[in-house]
Enzyme design. Structure first.
Site, PDB file in Angstrom:
ATOM      1  N   TRP A  30      -2.913  -2.625  -1.609  1.00  0.00           N
ATOM      2  CA  TRP A  30      -2.433  -3.950  -2.024  1.00  0.00           C
ATOM      3  C   TRP A  30      -3.134  -4.918  -1.084  1.00  0.00           C
ATOM      4  O   TRP A  30      -2.826  -4.968   0.110  1.00  0.00           O
ATOM      5  CB  TRP A  30      -0.912  -3.999  -1.861  1.00  0.00           C
ATOM      6  CG  TRP A  30      -0.244  -5.188  -2.480  1.00  0.00           C
ATOM      7  CD1 TRP A  30       0.152  -5.312  -3.783  1.00  0.00           C
ATOM      8  CD2 TRP A  30       0.154  -6.393  -1.820  1.00  0.00           C
ATOM      9  NE1 TRP A  30       0.763  -6.532  -3.970  1.00  0.00           N
ATOM     10  CE2 TRP A  30       0.771  -7.220  -2.783  1.00  0.00           C
ATOM     11  CE3 TRP A  30       0.038  -6.871  -0.519  1.00  0.00           C
ATOM     12  CZ2 TRP A  30       1.277  -8.477  -2.492  1.00  0.00           C
ATOM     13  CZ3 TRP A  30       0.533  -8.127  -0.214  1.00  0.00           C
ATOM     14  CH2 TRP A  30       1.148  -8.919  -1.205  1.00  0.00           C
TER      15      TRP A  30
ATOM     16  N   GLU B 187      10.540 -12.567 -11.999  1.00  0.00           N
ATOM     17  CA  GLU B 187       9.813 -11.383 -11.561  1.00  0.00           C
ATOM     18  C   GLU B 187       9.153 -10.633 -12.705  1.00  0.00           C
ATOM     19  O   GLU B 187       7.999 -10.257 -12.603  1.00  0.00           O
ATOM     20  CB  GLU B 187      10.795 -10.389 -10.922  1.00  0.00           C
ATOM     21  CG  GLU B 187      11.028 -10.523  -9.481  1.00  0.00           C
ATOM     22  CD  GLU B 187      11.884  -9.376  -8.968  1.00  0.00           C
ATOM     23  OE1 GLU B 187      13.042  -9.248  -9.414  1.00  0.00           O
ATOM     24  OE2 GLU B 187      11.398  -8.608  -8.126  1.00  0.00           O
TER      25      GLU B 187
ATOM     26  N   LYS C 256      15.382 -12.394 -11.245  1.00  0.00           N
ATOM     27  CA  LYS C 256      15.038 -11.252 -12.097  1.00  0.00           C
ATOM     28  C   LYS C 256      14.113 -11.706 -13.219  1.00  0.00           C
ATOM     29  O   LYS C 256      13.117 -11.063 -13.524  1.00  0.00           O
ATOM     30  CB  LYS C 256      16.333 -10.680 -12.651  1.00  0.00           C
ATOM     31  CG  LYS C 256      16.380  -9.210 -12.864  1.00  0.00           C
ATOM     32  CD  LYS C 256      16.800  -8.404 -11.673  1.00  0.00           C
ATOM     33  CE  LYS C 256      15.955  -8.654 -10.453  1.00  0.00           C
ATOM     34  NZ  LYS C 256      16.472  -8.125  -9.229  1.00  0.00           N
TER      35      LYS C 256
ATOM     36  N   GLU D  80      20.400 -14.652  -8.710  1.00  0.00           N
ATOM     37  CA  GLU D  80      19.857 -13.325  -8.974  1.00  0.00           C
ATOM     38  C   GLU D  80      19.294 -13.240 -10.392  1.00  0.00           C
ATOM     39  O   GLU D  80      18.222 -12.672 -10.613  1.00  0.00           O
ATOM     40  CB  GLU D  80      20.949 -12.270  -8.713  1.00  0.00           C
ATOM     41  CG  GLU D  80      20.589 -10.833  -9.041  1.00  0.00           C
ATOM     42  CD  GLU D  80      19.350 -10.301  -8.327  1.00  0.00           C
ATOM     43  OE1 GLU D  80      18.830 -10.953  -7.403  1.00  0.00           O
ATOM     44  OE2 GLU D  80      18.871  -9.227  -8.730  1.00  0.00           O
TER      45      GLU D  80
ATOM     46  N   LYS E  67       7.225  -3.089  -4.413  1.00  0.00           N
ATOM     47  CA  LYS E  67       8.619  -2.663  -4.294  1.00  0.00           C
ATOM     48  C   LYS E  67       9.108  -2.815  -2.866  1.00  0.00           C
ATOM     49  O   LYS E  67      10.233  -3.215  -2.628  1.00  0.00           O
ATOM     50  CB  LYS E  67       8.751  -1.205  -4.750  1.00  0.00           C
ATOM     51  CG  LYS E  67      10.168  -0.639  -4.693  1.00  0.00           C
ATOM     52  CD  LYS E  67      11.076  -1.340  -5.677  1.00  0.00           C
ATOM     53  CE  LYS E  67      12.488  -0.844  -5.642  1.00  0.00           C
ATOM     54  NZ  LYS E  67      13.425  -1.754  -6.329  1.00  0.00           N
TER      55      LYS E  67
ATOM     56  N   ASN F 120      -1.783   1.759   5.980  1.00  0.00           N
ATOM     57  CA  ASN F 120      -0.847   0.810   5.384  1.00  0.00           C
ATOM     58  C   ASN F 120      -0.418  -0.129   6.506  1.00  0.00           C
ATOM     59  O   ASN F 120      -0.079   0.339   7.587  1.00  0.00           O
ATOM     60  CB  ASN F 120       0.357   1.624   4.855  1.00  0.00           C
ATOM     61  CG  ASN F 120       1.384   0.765   4.150  1.00  0.00           C
ATOM     62  OD1 ASN F 120       1.190  -0.435   4.010  1.00  0.00           O
ATOM     63  ND2 ASN F 120       2.458   1.373   3.710  1.00  0.00           N
ATOM     64  N   GLY F 121      -0.462  -1.440   6.286  1.00  0.00           N
ATOM     65  CA  GLY F 121      -0.045  -2.384   7.337  1.00  0.00           C
ATOM     66  C   GLY F 121      -1.153  -3.392   7.599  1.00  0.00           C
ATOM     67  O   GLY F 121      -2.075  -3.548   6.799  1.00  0.00           O
TER      68      GLY F 121
ATOM     69  N   HIS G 177      22.350 -34.335  -9.661  1.00  0.00           N
ATOM     70  CA  HIS G 177      21.706 -34.952  -8.501  1.00  0.00           C
ATOM     71  C   HIS G 177      20.186 -34.800  -8.540  1.00  0.00           C
ATOM     72  O   HIS G 177      19.530 -34.845  -7.507  1.00  0.00           O
ATOM     73  CB  HIS G 177      22.303 -34.367  -7.217  1.00  0.00           C
ATOM     74  CG  HIS G 177      23.767 -34.626  -7.123  1.00  0.00           C
ATOM     75  ND1 HIS G 177      24.286 -35.831  -6.721  1.00  0.00           N
ATOM     76  CD2 HIS G 177      24.826 -33.852  -7.463  1.00  0.00           C
ATOM     77  CE1 HIS G 177      25.603 -35.783  -6.780  1.00  0.00           C
ATOM     78  NE2 HIS G 177      25.957 -34.590  -7.233  1.00  0.00           N
TER      79      HIS G 177
ATOM     80  N   CYS H   9       0.823  -1.212   0.000  1.00  0.00           N
ATOM     81  CA  CYS H   9       0.000   0.000   0.000  1.00  0.00           C
ATOM     82  C   CYS H   9       0.855   1.259   0.000  1.00  0.00           C
ATOM     83  O   CYS H   9       1.947   1.283   0.560  1.00  0.00           O
ATOM     84  CB  CYS H   9      -0.872   0.046   1.250  1.00  0.00           C
ATOM     85  SG  CYS H   9      -1.850  -1.418   1.498  1.00  0.00           S
TER      86      CYS H   9
ATOM     87  N   ARG I 106       5.031   0.753  -6.243  1.00  0.00           N
ATOM     88  CA  ARG I 106       5.057  -0.086  -5.044  1.00  0.00           C
ATOM     89  C   ARG I 106       4.160  -1.315  -5.188  1.00  0.00           C
ATOM     90  O   ARG I 106       4.293  -2.265  -4.417  1.00  0.00           O
ATOM     91  CB  ARG I 106       4.591   0.728  -3.826  1.00  0.00           C
ATOM     92  CG  ARG I 106       5.536   1.841  -3.454  1.00  0.00           C
ATOM     93  CD  ARG I 106       4.906   2.750  -2.417  1.00  0.00           C
ATOM     94  NE  ARG I 106       4.717   2.079  -1.155  1.00  0.00           N
ATOM     95  CZ  ARG I 106       5.614   2.036  -0.175  1.00  0.00           C
ATOM     96  NH1 ARG I 106       6.763   2.644  -0.320  1.00  0.00           N
ATOM     97  NH2 ARG I 106       5.362   1.414   0.945  1.00  0.00           N
TER      98      ARG I 106
HETATM   99  O1  M6R Z   1      13.875  -3.267   0.073  1.00  0.00           O
HETATM  100  P1  M6R Z   1      14.548  -4.592   0.267  1.00  0.00           P
HETATM  101  O2  M6R Z   1      15.944  -4.615  -0.292  1.00  0.00           O
HETATM  102  O3  M6R Z   1      14.525  -5.066   1.680  1.00  0.00           O
HETATM  103  O4  M6R Z   1      13.696  -5.620  -0.577  1.00  0.00           O
HETATM  104  C1  M6R Z   1      13.984  -6.994  -0.522  1.00  0.00           C
HETATM  105  C2  M6R Z   1      13.285  -7.733  -1.631  1.00  0.00           C
HETATM  106  O5  M6R Z   1      11.891  -7.590  -1.516  1.00  0.00           O
HETATM  107  C3  M6R Z   1      13.711  -7.233  -3.009  1.00  0.00           C
HETATM  108  O6  M6R Z   1      15.092  -7.310  -3.179  1.00  0.00           O
HETATM  109  C4  M6R Z   1      13.018  -8.049  -4.119  1.00  0.00           C
HETATM  110  O7  M6R Z   1      13.477  -9.354  -4.119  1.00  0.00           O
HETATM  111  C5  M6R Z   1      13.233  -7.348  -5.451  1.00  0.00           C
HETATM  112  N1  M6R Z   1      11.984  -7.073  -6.060  1.00  0.00           N
HETATM  113  C6  M6R Z   1      14.042  -8.130  -6.401  1.00  0.00           C
HETATM  114  O8  M6R Z   1      14.156  -7.521  -7.643  1.00  0.00           O
END
Ligand code: M6R
Length: 610
Positions: free
Chosen positions: A74, A492, A489, A485, A605, A100-101, A508, A2, A27
């Site tokens: 959200w 996502e 990516k 990573e 985000k 928010n929360g 394995h 949110c 976000r």
């Molecule tokens: O703000 P943060 O670095 O704590 O966020 C951690 C993860 O949510 C963040 O790195 C997420 O995995 C990204 N969307 C990856 O691209």
């Protein structure tokens, strides 16, 4: 997650609120709404879907109020719908609230309020808040009536919250409060702003107040007063943020993600800053660590989520090899519940771009309770994690808007490597290796520039494989951390199923998944391991896989469908280069598929709830 925006001033609030919501879109959200104080009533306009649905609502341009609150939701409690969207009013339509929360005891509070005659029109936990405020308001009087009612209501809430409240009876006041959820107050001359994060209101002000948990702020047009949890007045100074407004704009790039990929040379230069000079010791002014203290440390934990955790894996390699301190990397949501062995001989490092990730903050609090010293690595000055930690150090990547983290990751890798050098310098360990690494770091930004020039080759390969259903990423050692990573990516932003494996682990089990035409990406930057990884790639080629290889070694290009040769660099920092083709790979695949690169489905985000 949110997003919250608020405005109080002399201009019409609604365009400013909507502008703020648009800037918070990254976000992640599913509905949006605003509420303003009109002549003698509160307006509420909200809808499911994008902010553009909201500003197309009939009548929104007729709102005249100069004080208002706004929200992108959200969904947690209740499906995405107009009814569940914020703001929420109390039954008497005296208070309008965005939140928010998560309110953990909302069932209990809902029953209490229902028993007292209140009716609920949504499935949200939030709707109890305006009604609870109203419940207390009825019995209050005097100048602080509005504030006292908000305070009493907050005392009943369990969970996390950032709350904005406006009241029909107080057309010149807005009240905000937070606990374990982000919220900043932007200070103008005759107007003040609220936001979940700084970039959303950076075009209005660079002066911000930060609220601690359970502190209340009462905003008027030309003043902000602060109160602690018992409503004692407290004083706060503004902090000036260095970021400029254009750093939160696309600046001619098609997407924020692409812009942020190309900002990496600058982000790395800024993160190195003045910490490093190849002829002297690495300096962290914020940390005053001594050899005696470091000698007492028998374990380091690096704790984070997602991409930040992947940066931690690279940090582990540097700390263990340069400082000989055993280092464990853990996912924050696991660490916080698994009773980790942490005491005063443990140093805990928490990495979070946003500094607001709920699990990482909780893991930090737990470590402190167990006696560990804590260091926060964040990109956001004044973020929650930096206020909880014993020490805070910053990446200087500038605002990262795209949900998929790119420049924040490479800056985190840079900063944690510098931290390892700082410890090694203090401990007088591996001086020759460390000095060579310092020289190589100074030359890194121009190698990033060179790597970015490979973008067209990556784009070509992406066009060939964008319709794939599964893509595998393989690597050994430090390259395995990068494989993770690359795989994250891709998932996502392209929604392609993807897995990463240590190349040697393939036999394995996972090799059973390799069949004709499947795409496998191999990362090979460690000259001691390259032959081993090539053998593993050979095994998937034999089973019909298409292969993309990212390497800085001289390999036989004829073996693979595509080889991307990146500049050779010190192995401790090779992830900063090898991840770049992988970032571009997922970017171009997502573009080819016509997806929203910056705002992938279901993701937020900053993950402010656990
Ligand atoms: O703000 P943060 O670095 O704590 O966020 C951690 C993860 O949510 C963040 O790195 C997420 O995995 C990204 N969307 C990856 O691209």
């Amino acid at each position: 997650m949110c997003g919250i925006v608020g405005y109080i001033g002399n201009q019409k609030a609604s365009p400013i609120l909507i502008n703020g919501l648009i800037r918070l879109e990254y976000r992640g959200y599913d509905s949006a709404g605003i509420s303003t104080v009109e002549k003698d009533s509160l307006s509420v306009m909200k809808d499911k879907g994008r902010v553009k649905n909201l500003y197309q609502l009939k009548g929104i341009n007729d709102l005249e109020g100069t004080i208002g609150i706004a929200h992108t939701r959200w969904a947690t409690h209740g499906k995405p719908s107009k009814e569940n969207a914020h703001p929420h009013l109390d039954n008497s339509k005296t208070f309008s609230v965005v939140h928010n929360g998560i309110i953990e005891n909302y069932n209990e509070l809902k029953k209490f309020l229902t028993d007292h005659g209140y009716t609920f029109y949504s499935q949200t936990d939030t709707e109890i808040i305006p009604n609870l405020i109203h419940y207390y308001y009825k019995n209050e009087s005097g100048d602080l009536r509005f504030l006292q009612a908000v305070k009493n209501a907050c005392s009943d809430l369990k969970g996390s919250f950032a709350i904005e409240v406006i009241c029909k009876d107080y057309p010149d006041n807005m009240i905000v409060v937070r606990k374990d959820s982000p919220l900043v107050i932007g200070k103008g001359e005759t107007e003040n702003y609220i936001s979940s994060d700084i970039p959303a209101i950076l075009s209005f002000t660079r002066n911000f107040y930060l609220l601690n948990d359970l502190e209340f702020a009462v905003l008027t047009r030309d003043n902000v007063s602060f109160y602690d949890k018992d409503l004692n007045i407290i004083k706060k100074n503004t902090q000036t943020i260095e970021w400029n407004a254009s750093s939160a704009e696309k600046d001619g790039y098609e997407d924020f993600m692409l812009k942020e990929i190309y900002e990496q040379p600058t982000a790395i230069r800024e993160t190195i800053g003045s910490k490093l000079n190849e002829f002297s010791k690495c300096e962290f002014e914020e940390l005053k660590f001594t050899k005696e203290y470091l000698a007492t440390i028998n374990k380091i934990y690096i704790v984070a989520c997602g991409t930040a955790m992947h940066a931690g894996l690279v940090g582990k390699n540097a700390i263990e090899k340069l400082c000989q301190i055993p280092t464990e990397v853990d996912i924050a949501s696991e660490f916080r519940y698994r009773h980790p062995l942490v005491d005063d001989k443990t140093l805990c490092i928490f990495i979070s771009q946003s500094g607001e990730t709920a699990d990482t903050i909780a893991a930090l609090k737990l470590s402190k309770e167990n006696g560990a010293k804590t260091i926060a690595i964040s990109n956001v000055i004044g973020s929650s994690i930096t206020r909880e930690a014993d020490y805070s150090i910053y990446t200087h990547a500038g605002p990262e808007i795209a949900v998929a983290s790119t420049k924040a990751y490479t800056s985190q890798v840079m900063l944690i490597t510098l931290l390892a050098i700082y410890f090694a310098d203090i401990l007088d360990r591996n001086t020759t290796t460390v000095n060579q690494l310092k020289t190589d770091i100074m030359n890194l930004p121009k190698k990033i520039d060179e790597t970015l020039k490979l973008s067209e080759v990556v784009k070509d390969f992406s066009k060939k494989v964008y319709q794939e259903k599964d893509i595998f990423f393989l690597g050994r050692g430090i390259d395995e951390a990068v494989a993770r990573e690359g795989s994250l990516k891709l998932k996502e932003i392209s929604y392609i199923h993807s897995e990463s494996y240590p190349a040697g682990e393939l036999k394995h089990g996972p090799i059973a998944l390799i069949e004709n035409g499947i795409t496998v990406v191999g990362i090979m930057t460690d000259k001691n391991l390259v032959e081993k990884t090539i053998s593993n790639i050979q095994e998937v080629i034999t089973r019909g896989a298409k292969t993309l290889v990212i390497t800085n070694q001289n390999v036989d290009k004829n073996m693979f469908n595509m080889t991307i040769k990146i500049p050779e660099v010190n192995p401790f920092i090779s992830p900063i280069l090898s991840v770049i083709p992988l970032q571009l790979f997922s970017y171009y695949i997502s573009k080819e598929k016509g997806l929203d690169v910056d705002k992938p489905r279901n993701l937020a985000k900053s993950v402010t709830v656990e």
